[in-house]
Scaffold this motif. Structure first.
Motif, PDB file in Angstrom:
ATOM      1  N   GLN A 106       0.823  -1.215   0.000  1.00 59.58           N
ATOM      2  CA  GLN A 106       0.000   0.000   0.000  1.00 59.58           C
ATOM      3  C   GLN A 106       0.856   1.263   0.000  1.00 59.58           C
ATOM      4  O   GLN A 106       0.539   2.238  -0.675  1.00 59.58           O
ATOM      5  N   MET A 107       1.940   1.239   0.772  1.00 59.11           N
ATOM      6  CA  MET A 107       2.808   2.419   0.774  1.00 59.11           C
ATOM      7  C   MET A 107       3.567   2.556  -0.540  1.00 59.11           C
ATOM      8  O   MET A 107       3.788   3.666  -1.021  1.00 59.11           O
TER       9      MET A 107
ATOM     10  N   HIS B 136       1.111   4.133  -2.774  1.00 59.37           N
ATOM     11  CA  HIS B 136       0.930   5.542  -2.436  1.00 59.37           C
ATOM     12  C   HIS B 136       2.079   6.384  -3.002  1.00 59.37           C
ATOM     13  O   HIS B 136       1.865   7.436  -3.604  1.00 59.37           O
ATOM     14  N   GLU B 137       3.294   5.894  -2.823  1.00 59.78           N
ATOM     15  CA  GLU B 137       4.443   6.656  -3.332  1.00 59.78           C
ATOM     16  C   GLU B 137       4.380   6.822  -4.850  1.00 59.78           C
ATOM     17  O   GLU B 137       4.616   7.905  -5.379  1.00 59.78           O
TER      18      GLU B 137
ATOM     19  N   ASP C 138      -0.039   7.995  -5.924  1.00 61.80           N
ATOM     20  CA  ASP C 138      -0.370   9.314  -5.382  1.00 61.80           C
ATOM     21  C   ASP C 138       0.802  10.280  -5.553  1.00 61.80           C
ATOM     22  O   ASP C 138       0.630  11.409  -5.997  1.00 61.80           O
TER      23      ASP C 138
ATOM     24  N   PHE D 266      -5.758   5.809  -6.985  1.00 63.54           N
ATOM     25  CA  PHE D 266      -5.444   4.923  -5.856  1.00 63.54           C
ATOM     26  C   PHE D 266      -6.677   4.316  -5.206  1.00 63.54           C
ATOM     27  O   PHE D 266      -6.660   3.159  -4.777  1.00 63.54           O
ATOM     28  N   ASP D 267      -7.756   5.099  -5.096  1.00 64.23           N
ATOM     29  CA  ASP D 267      -8.966   4.635  -4.422  1.00 64.23           C
ATOM     30  C   ASP D 267      -9.480   3.320  -4.960  1.00 64.23           C
ATOM     31  O   ASP D 267     -10.134   2.560  -4.242  1.00 64.23           O
TER      32      ASP D 267
ATOM     33  N   ARG E 111      -7.244  11.259  -1.997  1.00 65.61           N
ATOM     34  CA  ARG E 111      -5.815  11.431  -2.264  1.00 65.61           C
ATOM     35  C   ARG E 111      -5.231  12.495  -1.333  1.00 65.61           C
ATOM     36  O   ARG E 111      -4.170  12.320  -0.737  1.00 65.61           O
TER      37      ARG E 111
ATOM     38  N   ARG F 204      -4.889  11.086   2.103  1.00 65.52           N
ATOM     39  CA  ARG F 204      -3.744  10.172   2.275  1.00 65.52           C
ATOM     40  C   ARG F 204      -2.453  10.955   2.471  1.00 65.52           C
ATOM     41  O   ARG F 204      -1.637  10.640   3.337  1.00 65.52           O
ATOM     42  N   PHE F 205      -2.276  12.002   1.655  1.00 66.79           N
ATOM     43  CA  PHE F 205      -1.078  12.831   1.833  1.00 66.79           C
ATOM     44  C   PHE F 205      -1.076  13.482   3.219  1.00 66.79           C
ATOM     45  O   PHE F 205      -0.036  13.604   3.855  1.00 66.79           O
TER      46      PHE F 205
ATOM     47  N   THR G   1       0.221  10.992   5.814  1.00 67.41           N
ATOM     48  CA  THR G   1       1.666  10.743   5.842  1.00 67.41           C
ATOM     49  C   THR G   1       2.441  12.043   6.051  1.00 67.41           C
ATOM     50  O   THR G   1       3.593  12.002   6.477  1.00 67.41           O
TER      51      THR G   1
END
Lengths: 553, 553
Positions: A58-59, A62-63, A66, A501-502, B272, B275-276, B279
């Motif tokens: 997941q990360m 995200h990187e 997103d 991403f969703d 989105r 999520r940012f 983190t």
């Protein structure tokens, strides 16, 4: 021929799905092989534990999805993503991490755009530039003309009527009626239906290859015609309703950029304009496409990293996914999902410190969306040459390559033992397509044998197309694609602005990375001689008794 | 009690659907009534011919939905639409065409807006202002803070943390998984399932009315809190995925406008950002809402036209649909469809020159989306008064009105014989809901008896809510809603930015207008005394043996 669980063929399909609450819950295979470097099925249990309980997928997503977002081939954003991937592979401890370049064409970037219907009333349109068309260089204001064109023969009907106009080339038609659920998982009979194989599975020379080349050429012919007629821009309608956009376009080759800006308008907005144009007077639009061609490096890149095998003579197995995307979304399920699953599979195997017999390669392909160009480049560079391939332009290459005979194996050909592709969204793995290679089926079943517990144990005979295992298959090399739950991939995500991403399913990605890691390791350690298809020769499938009418027009 | 085809009860449901290719193809009813002014079933055949073969409903829809577009209550666009409707009713030859005003509040108009995530990377957001919130007066650039708030009790947790921030009040959650087909038609058992009625069908004082009032108040309390904390704007997440937007908001009352601009962000974009923010560091957004309050005339309007009946003492029947919409789409299926079907039904009856016994009224209601305010205003003006209703503020009126007893009939009460509502998209009619009025069922069956051939013959006992027949029902007056095929109304169109013409089904609208015309005429000519429900009294449904814990908090 050696493989595990030969007697358990089909057992995976019958195994009930059980919750994986830790190693204890896992089934123990009926018998174990001696002397495997990473003892299965114990290693499969450790893979599941690492992949399901300590997942980083997941990360990673995200990187990439997103944090970087869209990865149109050769765009500045793709360059960022390439650096990220190289760093990530190195951080994971992969060896021989490299970018392998191949000729692609121009970079192109969408900066900002807007489109407004000015008359008969002002409406802000949902629209986006067509990739690799030029910008508007400021604002264009013009009347539309609806001029449906899908082939050269249509040009004549509009000659003299397009000067100064924004030409709407699509037939508007009616709104859609989606009577199937957008989000689907496969049931057992869905999977069974994938056993159909078209045999003889020859590569073509056929109509479809001709058509694909024609379609690409037509984009430039249309541009030429419209520009010569004095049109100021053209518009097509999105092929999905619900205000979804795609922005796909294919005129990326150096020296073949079109003259006119093109836009894709959301179906609802396009049809509204077309209705007004029918009753008259034709609406006026204002469009502004702020886009940028990026020249300099015309190469696209594959990114490859390796875990070295203990037996250099045993060849390699490989997992891959294309890394590029279209630009209106973030390239999440097409194919951020495949990309991060490949990386996470590498992470799992590194975390467990496995020592495979064969080398395991991890590939992130470039330029898949423009014709599987990255995997094609890999095949040409490392695996085979085909007669006359150097006479083809970059423009023709992906359409024509499969038609060229004879095929000549390069030294690396025999090292290529198995390739596993992921490119069907973020749905969990349900098994593997044997891709019309019956000799491979027991091997695939064996490699998946521990993963029935994760609902991933099925092997079907059927073949799939349209992604990066195809060119390997086309030269007799074992490229397989995973069976995946379709979810909403084709219904609304594939190539659209909601590919974000969703719509990734984290549980599914965890499962997929786990299964991929397990299959890669099992294949890398397989003691058998993994079967290839024969090196193909020019097929002869003509009917010796056929007559045809003479060609007209 | 007189009605046609009493013996044919249920026959419509059994009748095969046959193609209507003209009058000759129509079934002839088993027996005909003598001395009806417009001889059924011959008149039904003529109605079908006019409604199906010479329909103007598509052009009506184009004029309204494409030509004018969104019709937010009291917006300038709604004023245009009101003029259009008055002209249209007059052109159709309706009599006594009028606008009946009622207090509503402020007008509001969306002119332009944009929202961009600036950091950690620039992304143009799909977003829109929340209706009846103020503009940003230029550009706002600020950091977000995700602060899920759904009730006053949540305020405390965020005190001191919101100054200078754009406050994201929704829980982001996960992407959706739409496992039902968006576009659906009803089968026979779907329709049968609508026979359930909640009895006693009393109007409330209940929790739901309390909750609805609370929700409205909460919008202002939240604004007050956020403004006091120094927040610069707030954002909520769209409640549908797929980049759909709604823009719904309810702070339209004079003197109750909020201080802070609010935006709705597409789910994919909202998540989105969230999520940012998780983190870190929190993204910065730039938003610009160019909106305009329009004061002056604070009244909304119902638009009503009539075909005079031959017997002034026989009362009237009425068809209606709300004319207002939300602003992000064009108000096509909610409820341009109902509006143009009402107008087309009038056109059909005028074209045939029928002379009904009872007057037929055609109503286009205002301000339905803010609490059925138009039909409520009609009920209060013409039909009943309820004790204490004048003590209620406009803000409280629609939530509280149904709780007030006793109900006092006005002189017009007994003239109101039957009301037919359309407000469930553009799906064809499948019959009528008797809305928990069993005495009415044989009448409804009779009126629909010729329309089984159009698949519209079913009568179910069930009741429906949420639209303009509700307040009539609540005072014992016969308000019925048509059964409609749902199509994709709730799945993706209801209140969204894709509520546009494309999603209207022209065949369905033609059928609906035809059936509505037929039912109106049959009801207008019915020789019976159409049954009402009893004038309601304050219900007593408490359990005499109930205990409760003491209230806390």
């Amino acid at each position: 021929m050696t493989f595990r669980n030969f007697l358990m063929l089909g057992a995976a399909a019958l195994a009930p799905t059980v919750a994986v609450a830790g190693i204890a819950a896992l089934p123990v295979a009926a018998f174990a092989q001696d002397s495997e470097p990473d003892d299965a099925p114990e290693i499969d249990a450790r893979i599941m534990d690492e992949g399901l309980n300590r997942s980083e997928v997941q990360m990673l997503a995200h990187e990439l999805v997103d944090g970087i977002g869209a990865r149109l081939t050769n765009s500045p954003n793709m360059r960022k993503a390439e650096s990220w991937a190289v760093d990530k592979m190195r951080d994971l401890g992969l060896k021989n991490v490299r970018k392998e370049g191949f000729e692609f064409g121009r970079g192109w970037e969408h900066l900002a755009s807007s489109a407004t219907m000015l008359t008969p009333r002002e409406v802000e349109l949902t629209a986006t530039p067509v990739a690799w068309t030029p910008g508007t260089n400021g604002v264009i204001e013009a009347e539309v003309v609806v001029a449906p064109i899908s082939e050269r023969a249509h040009f004549e009907a509009y000659r003299g009527q397009l000067a100064g106009k924004i030409v709407m080339i699509s037939i508007p038609g009616m709104g859609d009626e989606p009577t199937r659920a957008p989000f689907r998982r496969l049931d057992s009979s869905d999977i069974s239906s994938r056993n159909d194989v078209d045999l003889p599975n020859y590569s073509g020379e056929g109509e479809s290859v001709e058509r694909s080349l024609k379609r690409r050429k037509f984009a430039l012919e249309l541009d030429e015609f419209l520009a010569a007629e004095g049109a100021v821009a053209w518009a097509k309608m999105s092929y999905r309703d619900g205000k979804l956009l795609h922005g796909t376009g294919y005129t990326h080759h150096v020296g073949m950029s079109p003259k006119l800006p093109g836009i894709e308008i959301a179906a609802e907005d396009y049809r509204r304009i077309a209705r007004f144009a029918k009753t008259g007077p034709a609406p006026r639009l204002r469009i502004e496409n702020d886009v940028r061609f990026v020249d300099g490096d015309t190469q696209a890149y594959n990114i490859i990293g390796e875990m070295a095998g203990s037996d250099p003579s045993a060849g390699y197995v490989m997992a891959g996914a294309h890394f590029d995307s279209w630009y209106t979304g973030d390239g999440a399920v097409d194919n951020g999902s495949g990309s991060v699953v490949v990386l996470e599979a590498a992470r799992i195997l590194k975390a467990l410190g496995v020592k495979p017999k064969r080398t395991i390669k991890f590939a992130l392909w470039g330029a898949e969306e423009q014709g599987l160009l990255g995997s094609l480049a890999y095949a040409r560079r490392h695996l085979v040459s085909r007669a006359g391939e150097n006479d083809l332009s970059a423009f023709e290459l992906s359409s024509r390559w499969r038609d060229l005979y004879p095929v000549t194996a390069k030294p690396g050909y025999s090292d290529f033992k198995a390739y596993f592709n992921m490119d069907n969204g973020s749905g969990k793995f349900r098994g593997l397509h044997a891709e019309g290679n019956p000799a491979a089926e027991p091997y695939l079943r064996s490699w998946l044998s521990s993963y029935g517990v994760l609902d991933a144990g099925r092997v079907v005979s059927g073949s799939t197309g349209g992604t990066d295992h195809v060119y390997f298959q086309a030269v007799g090399l074992p490229g397989y694609q995973f069976i995946q739950d379709p979810l909403d991939y084709f219904a609304r995500l594939h190539h659209t602005n909601v590919d974000t991403f969703d719509h990734l399913r984290p549980d599914d990605l965890r499962q997929a990375a786990t299964v991929m890691a397990g299959v890669l390791l099992a294949a890398a350690n397989d003691k058998g001689s993994i079967p290839k298809m024969p090196l193909p020769v020019r097929p002869n499938v003509t009917d010796p008794f056929e007559y045809e009418y003479p060609e007209t027009d």
